[in-house]
Write a protein that holds these residues in place. Structure first.
Motif, PDB file in Angstrom:
ATOM      1  N   HIS A  32     -27.890  34.448 -16.796  1.00 14.15           N
ATOM      2  CA  HIS A  32     -28.880  33.758 -15.975  1.00 14.15           C
ATOM      3  C   HIS A  32     -28.423  32.298 -15.857  1.00 14.15           C
ATOM      4  O   HIS A  32     -27.800  31.755 -16.778  1.00 14.15           O
ATOM      5  CB  HIS A  32     -30.253  33.790 -16.639  1.00 14.15           C
ATOM      6  CG  HIS A  32     -30.719  35.154 -17.033  1.00 14.15           C
ATOM      7  ND1 HIS A  32     -30.892  36.176 -16.118  1.00 14.15           N
ATOM      8  CD2 HIS A  32     -31.057  35.655 -18.251  1.00 14.15           C
ATOM      9  CE1 HIS A  32     -31.316  37.259 -16.762  1.00 14.15           C
ATOM     10  NE2 HIS A  32     -31.434  36.968 -18.056  1.00 14.15           N
ATOM     11  N   GLY A  34     -29.521  28.254 -14.777  1.00 17.10           N
ATOM     12  CA  GLY A  34     -30.553  27.271 -14.468  1.00 17.10           C
ATOM     13  C   GLY A  34     -29.937  25.995 -13.939  1.00 17.10           C
ATOM     14  O   GLY A  34     -28.788  25.660 -14.245  1.00 17.10           O
ATOM     15  N   TRP A  35     -30.698  25.299 -13.120  1.00 21.11           N
ATOM     16  CA  TRP A  35     -30.326  23.968 -12.640  1.00 21.11           C
ATOM     17  C   TRP A  35     -31.327  22.969 -13.213  1.00 21.11           C
ATOM     18  O   TRP A  35     -32.540  23.198 -13.149  1.00 21.11           O
ATOM     19  CB  TRP A  35     -30.354  23.899 -11.118  1.00 21.11           C
ATOM     20  CG  TRP A  35     -29.238  24.646 -10.438  1.00 21.11           C
ATOM     21  CD1 TRP A  35     -29.270  25.920  -9.947  1.00 21.11           C
ATOM     22  CD2 TRP A  35     -27.928  24.147 -10.176  1.00 21.11           C
ATOM     23  NE1 TRP A  35     -28.063  26.244  -9.389  1.00 21.11           N
ATOM     24  CE2 TRP A  35     -27.219  25.170  -9.504  1.00 21.11           C
ATOM     25  CE3 TRP A  35     -27.269  22.940 -10.412  1.00 21.11           C
ATOM     26  CZ2 TRP A  35     -25.895  25.031  -9.094  1.00 21.11           C
ATOM     27  CZ3 TRP A  35     -25.959  22.797 -10.001  1.00 21.11           C
ATOM     28  CH2 TRP A  35     -25.275  23.833  -9.354  1.00 21.11           C
ATOM     29  N   PHE A  46     -36.373  20.576 -15.363  1.00 21.93           N
ATOM     30  CA  PHE A  46     -36.015  21.836 -14.721  1.00 21.93           C
ATOM     31  C   PHE A  46     -36.116  21.714 -13.209  1.00 21.93           C
ATOM     32  O   PHE A  46     -37.050  21.092 -12.685  1.00 21.93           O
ATOM     33  CB  PHE A  46     -36.955  22.936 -15.219  1.00 21.93           C
ATOM     34  CG  PHE A  46     -36.880  24.228 -14.469  1.00 21.93           C
ATOM     35  CD1 PHE A  46     -37.889  24.596 -13.592  1.00 21.93           C
ATOM     36  CD2 PHE A  46     -35.798  25.071 -14.631  1.00 21.93           C
ATOM     37  CE1 PHE A  46     -37.830  25.788 -12.896  1.00 21.93           C
ATOM     38  CE2 PHE A  46     -35.721  26.270 -13.944  1.00 21.93           C
ATOM     39  CZ  PHE A  46     -36.740  26.628 -13.068  1.00 21.93           C
ATOM     40  N   SER A  49     -33.956  28.201 -11.290  1.00 19.62           N
ATOM     41  CA  SER A  49     -33.164  29.154 -12.060  1.00 19.62           C
ATOM     42  C   SER A  49     -33.056  30.460 -11.287  1.00 19.62           C
ATOM     43  O   SER A  49     -33.894  30.759 -10.427  1.00 19.62           O
ATOM     44  CB  SER A  49     -33.771  29.392 -13.442  1.00 19.62           C
ATOM     45  OG  SER A  49     -35.077  29.915 -13.338  1.00 19.62           O
ATOM     46  N   SER A  51     -31.856  34.687 -11.906  1.00 23.48           N
ATOM     47  CA  SER A  51     -31.490  35.713 -12.874  1.00 23.48           C
ATOM     48  C   SER A  51     -30.071  36.218 -12.635  1.00 23.48           C
ATOM     49  O   SER A  51     -29.473  35.969 -11.581  1.00 23.48           O
ATOM     50  CB  SER A  51     -32.473  36.882 -12.810  1.00 23.48           C
ATOM     51  OG  SER A  51     -32.471  37.457 -11.513  1.00 23.48           O
ATOM     52  N   ARG A  57     -35.992  34.310  -9.017  1.00 22.60           N
ATOM     53  CA  ARG A  57     -35.682  32.901  -8.782  1.00 22.60           C
ATOM     54  C   ARG A  57     -36.938  32.098  -9.068  1.00 22.60           C
ATOM     55  O   ARG A  57     -38.022  32.439  -8.612  1.00 22.60           O
ATOM     56  CB  ARG A  57     -35.202  32.688  -7.354  1.00 22.60           C
ATOM     57  CG  ARG A  57     -34.046  33.591  -6.982  1.00 22.60           C
ATOM     58  CD  ARG A  57     -33.574  33.408  -5.568  1.00 22.60           C
ATOM     59  NE  ARG A  57     -32.712  34.526  -5.174  1.00 22.60           N
ATOM     60  CZ  ARG A  57     -31.958  34.529  -4.077  1.00 22.60           C
ATOM     61  NH1 ARG A  57     -31.963  33.478  -3.282  1.00 22.60           N
ATOM     62  NH2 ARG A  57     -31.220  35.574  -3.785  1.00 22.60           N
ATOM     63  N   CYS A  95     -25.834  22.406 -14.198  1.00 23.44           N
ATOM     64  CA  CYS A  95     -26.088  23.837 -14.256  1.00 23.44           C
ATOM     65  C   CYS A  95     -25.894  24.292 -15.702  1.00 23.44           C
ATOM     66  O   CYS A  95     -25.133  23.694 -16.461  1.00 23.44           O
ATOM     67  CB  CYS A  95     -25.189  24.624 -13.308  1.00 23.44           C
ATOM     68  SG  CYS A  95     -23.416  24.485 -13.593  1.00 23.44           S
ATOM     69  N   VAL A 102     -34.192  33.048 -18.369  1.00 24.57           N
ATOM     70  CA  VAL A 102     -34.064  32.622 -16.975  1.00 24.57           C
ATOM     71  C   VAL A 102     -35.179  31.656 -16.590  1.00 24.57           C
ATOM     72  O   VAL A 102     -35.484  31.471 -15.438  1.00 24.57           O
ATOM     73  CB  VAL A 102     -34.049  33.853 -16.030  1.00 24.57           C
ATOM     74  CG1 VAL A 102     -35.406  34.553 -16.008  1.00 24.57           C
ATOM     75  CG2 VAL A 102     -33.554  33.496 -14.638  1.00 24.57           C
ATOM     76  N   GLY A 104     -37.510  27.831 -17.482  1.00 20.25           N
ATOM     77  CA  GLY A 104     -37.345  26.407 -17.259  1.00 20.25           C
ATOM     78  C   GLY A 104     -37.166  25.541 -18.494  1.00 20.25           C
ATOM     79  O   GLY A 104     -37.172  24.314 -18.370  1.00 20.25           O
ATOM     80  N   SER A 106     -34.905  23.854 -21.076  1.00 19.78           N
ATOM     81  CA  SER A 106     -33.486  23.531 -21.211  1.00 19.78           C
ATOM     82  C   SER A 106     -32.926  23.915 -22.577  1.00 19.78           C
ATOM     83  O   SER A 106     -31.734  24.200 -22.699  1.00 19.78           O
ATOM     84  CB  SER A 106     -33.260  22.048 -20.958  1.00 19.78           C
ATOM     85  OG  SER A 106     -33.940  21.271 -21.922  1.00 19.78           O
ATOM     86  N   TYR A 109     -30.889  27.362 -22.965  1.00 22.60           N
ATOM     87  CA  TYR A 109     -29.611  27.622 -22.296  1.00 22.60           C
ATOM     88  C   TYR A 109     -28.468  27.258 -23.235  1.00 22.60           C
ATOM     89  O   TYR A 109     -28.504  26.240 -23.922  1.00 22.60           O
ATOM     90  CB  TYR A 109     -29.524  26.830 -20.997  1.00 22.60           C
ATOM     91  CG  TYR A 109     -30.401  27.420 -19.908  1.00 22.60           C
ATOM     92  CD1 TYR A 109     -31.762  27.105 -19.838  1.00 22.60           C
ATOM     93  CD2 TYR A 109     -29.891  28.308 -18.975  1.00 22.60           C
ATOM     94  CE1 TYR A 109     -32.573  27.659 -18.859  1.00 22.60           C
ATOM     95  CE2 TYR A 109     -30.697  28.860 -17.985  1.00 22.60           C
ATOM     96  CZ  TYR A 109     -32.034  28.534 -17.940  1.00 22.60           C
ATOM     97  OH  TYR A 109     -32.833  29.089 -16.971  1.00 22.60           O
TER      98      TYR A 109
END
Length: 122
Positions: A32, A34-35, A46, A49, A51, A57, A95, A102, A104, A106, A109
């Motif tokens: 997955h 995330g941005w 966030f 994101s 998947s 999304r 990213c 998946v 929000g 951070s 990740y």
């Protein structure tokens, strides 16, 4: 997995940019993505994101309807299309990838790219 984000730049308000996040080292479709973004003096927040299969999304309220996430498994790349940009979108964009999450947050990740700077002028 190693991530590289690129595509940032200087754009006028109302303009568009497409950020890319390219992966190497592993098959990106296992993750997955995330941005996140961080403006000077602010905490990382966030943005969006997607998947691993692209079916799910999520977007922050501040970008919903303007930003769209997508991915191209053949190119091992995830994209963030940013339209109707505003000065408050100015930030370093990162990213990140996770095998199991998946959303929000951070902290969940595991892998991060180096960031690409987006500057929106008024």
């Amino acid at each position: 997995v190693q991530l590289q984000a690129f595509g940032g730049g200087l754009v006028q308000a109302g303009g568009s940019l497409r950020l890319s996040c390219a992966a190497s080292g592993h098959t990106f479709s296992s993750y997955h993505v995330g941005w996140f973004r961080q403006a000077p003096g602010n905490e990382r927040e966030f943005v969006a994101s997607i998947s691993r299969d692209g079916a799910l999304r999520y977007y922050a309220d501040s970008v919903k309807g303007r930003f769209t996430g997508s991915r191209d498994s053949a190119k091992n790349t995830v994209y963030l299309q940013m339209n109707s940009l505003k000065p408050e979108d100015t930030a370093m964009y990162y990213c990140a990838a996770s095998r199991s999450y998946v959303g929000g947050s951070s902290t969940t990740y595991d892998y991060w790219g180096q960031g690409t700077l987006v500057t929106v002028s008024s």
